[in-house]
Scaffold this motif. Structure first.
Motif, PDB file in Angstrom:
ATOM      1  N   SER A  72       0.802  -1.226   0.000  1.00  0.00           N
ATOM      2  CA  SER A  72       0.000   0.000   0.000  1.00  0.00           C
ATOM      3  C   SER A  72       0.837   1.279   0.000  1.00  0.00           C
ATOM      4  O   SER A  72       0.290   2.370  -0.094  1.00  0.00           O
ATOM      5  CB  SER A  72      -0.913   0.001   1.229  1.00  0.00           C
ATOM      6  OG  SER A  72      -0.136  -0.140   2.406  1.00  0.00           O
ATOM      7  N   ASP A  78       0.016 -11.765   1.965  1.00  0.00           N
ATOM      8  CA  ASP A  78      -0.731 -11.695   3.227  1.00  0.00           C
ATOM      9  C   ASP A  78       0.152 -11.628   4.481  1.00  0.00           C
ATOM     10  O   ASP A  78      -0.308 -11.910   5.583  1.00  0.00           O
ATOM     11  CB  ASP A  78      -1.734 -12.853   3.344  1.00  0.00           C
ATOM     12  CG  ASP A  78      -2.866 -12.700   2.341  1.00  0.00           C
ATOM     13  OD1 ASP A  78      -3.325 -11.556   2.139  1.00  0.00           O
ATOM     14  OD2 ASP A  78      -3.287 -13.713   1.762  1.00  0.00           O
ATOM     15  N   VAL A  98      -1.275  -9.328   7.180  1.00  0.00           N
ATOM     16  CA  VAL A  98      -2.501  -9.898   7.748  1.00  0.00           C
ATOM     17  C   VAL A  98      -2.137 -10.982   8.764  1.00  0.00           C
ATOM     18  O   VAL A  98      -2.742 -11.074   9.834  1.00  0.00           O
ATOM     19  CB  VAL A  98      -3.406 -10.464   6.632  1.00  0.00           C
ATOM     20  CG1 VAL A  98      -4.622 -11.159   7.212  1.00  0.00           C
ATOM     21  CG2 VAL A  98      -3.820  -9.350   5.668  1.00  0.00           C
ATOM     22  N   GLU A 135      -3.458  -5.790  14.099  1.00  0.00           N
ATOM     23  CA  GLU A 135      -4.522  -4.931  13.578  1.00  0.00           C
ATOM     24  C   GLU A 135      -4.299  -4.679  12.093  1.00  0.00           C
ATOM     25  O   GLU A 135      -3.151  -4.589  11.645  1.00  0.00           O
ATOM     26  CB  GLU A 135      -4.527  -3.574  14.304  1.00  0.00           C
ATOM     27  CG  GLU A 135      -4.749  -3.650  15.805  1.00  0.00           C
ATOM     28  CD  GLU A 135      -6.163  -4.071  16.166  1.00  0.00           C
ATOM     29  OE1 GLU A 135      -7.093  -3.726  15.408  1.00  0.00           O
ATOM     30  OE2 GLU A 135      -6.326  -4.764  17.188  1.00  0.00           O
ATOM     31  N   PRO A 136      -5.369  -4.519  11.315  1.00  0.00           N
ATOM     32  CA  PRO A 136      -5.191  -4.174   9.901  1.00  0.00           C
ATOM     33  C   PRO A 136      -4.476  -2.825   9.755  1.00  0.00           C
ATOM     34  O   PRO A 136      -4.671  -1.920  10.554  1.00  0.00           O
ATOM     35  CB  PRO A 136      -6.615  -4.077   9.356  1.00  0.00           C
ATOM     36  CG  PRO A 136      -7.466  -4.799  10.343  1.00  0.00           C
ATOM     37  CD  PRO A 136      -6.778  -4.671  11.671  1.00  0.00           C
ATOM     38  N   TRP A 172      -3.926   0.314   7.182  1.00  0.00           N
ATOM     39  CA  TRP A 172      -4.472   0.994   6.007  1.00  0.00           C
ATOM     40  C   TRP A 172      -3.567   2.156   5.649  1.00  0.00           C
ATOM     41  O   TRP A 172      -3.139   2.906   6.524  1.00  0.00           O
ATOM     42  CB  TRP A 172      -5.896   1.494   6.275  1.00  0.00           C
ATOM     43  CG  TRP A 172      -6.861   0.369   6.418  1.00  0.00           C
ATOM     44  CD1 TRP A 172      -7.151  -0.336   7.547  1.00  0.00           C
ATOM     45  CD2 TRP A 172      -7.640  -0.210   5.378  1.00  0.00           C
ATOM     46  NE1 TRP A 172      -8.060  -1.311   7.291  1.00  0.00           N
ATOM     47  CE2 TRP A 172      -8.384  -1.256   5.956  1.00  0.00           C
ATOM     48  CE3 TRP A 172      -7.784   0.051   4.013  1.00  0.00           C
ATOM     49  CZ2 TRP A 172      -9.262  -2.043   5.206  1.00  0.00           C
ATOM     50  CZ3 TRP A 172      -8.656  -0.728   3.292  1.00  0.00           C
ATOM     51  CH2 TRP A 172      -9.390  -1.756   3.873  1.00  0.00           C
ATOM     52  N   GLU A 173      -3.297   2.301   4.377  1.00  0.00           N
ATOM     53  CA  GLU A 173      -2.416   3.356   3.894  1.00  0.00           C
ATOM     54  C   GLU A 173      -2.936   3.814   2.539  1.00  0.00           C
ATOM     55  O   GLU A 173      -3.180   2.975   1.662  1.00  0.00           O
ATOM     56  CB  GLU A 173      -1.004   2.785   3.767  1.00  0.00           C
ATOM     57  CG  GLU A 173       0.087   3.776   3.677  1.00  0.00           C
ATOM     58  CD  GLU A 173       1.452   3.081   3.713  1.00  0.00           C
ATOM     59  OE1 GLU A 173       2.399   3.773   4.076  1.00  0.00           O
ATOM     60  OE2 GLU A 173       1.576   1.889   3.387  1.00  0.00           O
ATOM     61  N   GLN A 184      -5.642  -1.452   2.026  1.00  0.00           N
ATOM     62  CA  GLN A 184      -5.158  -2.282   3.120  1.00  0.00           C
ATOM     63  C   GLN A 184      -3.786  -2.836   2.765  1.00  0.00           C
ATOM     64  O   GLN A 184      -3.561  -3.376   1.681  1.00  0.00           O
ATOM     65  CB  GLN A 184      -6.099  -3.442   3.425  1.00  0.00           C
ATOM     66  CG  GLN A 184      -5.624  -4.227   4.638  1.00  0.00           C
ATOM     67  CD  GLN A 184      -6.550  -5.349   5.054  1.00  0.00           C
ATOM     68  OE1 GLN A 184      -7.540  -5.623   4.379  1.00  0.00           O
ATOM     69  NE2 GLN A 184      -6.236  -5.990   6.165  1.00  0.00           N
ATOM     70  N   CYS A 185      -2.876  -2.697   3.699  1.00  0.00           N
ATOM     71  CA  CYS A 185      -1.532  -3.248   3.554  1.00  0.00           C
ATOM     72  C   CYS A 185      -1.612  -4.743   3.861  1.00  0.00           C
ATOM     73  O   CYS A 185      -1.856  -5.129   5.000  1.00  0.00           O
ATOM     74  CB  CYS A 185      -0.580  -2.529   4.508  1.00  0.00           C
ATOM     75  SG  CYS A 185       1.121  -3.036   4.299  1.00  0.00           S
ATOM     76  N   ARG A 186      -1.422  -5.556   2.838  1.00  0.00           N
ATOM     77  CA  ARG A 186      -1.549  -7.013   3.002  1.00  0.00           C
ATOM     78  C   ARG A 186      -0.238  -7.728   2.703  1.00  0.00           C
ATOM     79  O   ARG A 186       0.184  -8.595   3.437  1.00  0.00           O
ATOM     80  CB  ARG A 186      -2.633  -7.555   2.066  1.00  0.00           C
ATOM     81  CG  ARG A 186      -4.017  -6.992   2.322  1.00  0.00           C
ATOM     82  CD  ARG A 186      -5.034  -7.569   1.344  1.00  0.00           C
ATOM     83  NE  ARG A 186      -5.112  -9.012   1.446  1.00  0.00           N
ATOM     84  CZ  ARG A 186      -5.874  -9.669   2.330  1.00  0.00           C
ATOM     85  NH1 ARG A 186      -6.615  -8.986   3.172  1.00  0.00           N
ATOM     86  NH2 ARG A 186      -5.888 -10.980   2.361  1.00  0.00           N
TER      87      ARG A 186
END
Length: 149
Positions: A101, A122, A125, A130-131, A133-134, A138-140
């Protein structure tokens, strides 16, 4: 403009910009070298490097305060590592990982001579509680880059 120096007085406000999990961050700070870019004794950027085995090292964290982003602070920190730290430590390959991300991060690393070597699907994940987000994404996945010396 700014001075880069080694520190053990970790600037957590900056470090947490690149790695939002304090527990994971604390886990790799021990055994790593931390360098801070300061202006008037105020940290504006940080880079954390950890020696591994067989001439390999990894950049564990690279962060710049929002006010100083896009002003070549990250590039100067990388150049410092390339020219000062790498030769002193006998490093032949330098690895850095970033999330899917953070487009600006992986563009920075490519401009600095790193090549994409792997994608750990992943990773964020599986590893982070915690998830993350950027930029609305979602940063996976962890993107693994390497540079040879």
């Amino acid at each position: 403009m700014f001075i880069i120096s080694r520190t053990v007085d970790y600037p957590y406000d900056l470090l947490l910009l690149a790695d939002p999990c304090r527990e994971i961050l604390d886990g790799y700070l021990y055994g790593s070298d931390c360098f801070v870019a300061n202006i008037d004794d105020v940290p504006i950027g940080v880079i954390v490097i950890q020696k591994q085995e067989n001439g390999l090292a990894e950049i564990m964290n690279l962060a710049v305060s929002e006010k100083w982003q896009r002003k070549r602070v990250a590039i100067r920190l990388l150049e410092y590592v390339f020219t000062e730290w790498v030769p002193l430590n006998g490093i032949r390959r330098l690895k850095v990982c970033t999330g899917n991300s953070g487009a600006s991060a992986f563009m920075l690393y490519q401009k600095a001579g790193f090549d994409l070597k792997d994608i750990d699907r992943d990773y964020f994940v599986r590893v982070y509680p915690e998830p993350i987000w950027e930029n609305g994404v979602q940063c996976r996945h962890r993107l693994v880059f390497e540079k040879s010396f």
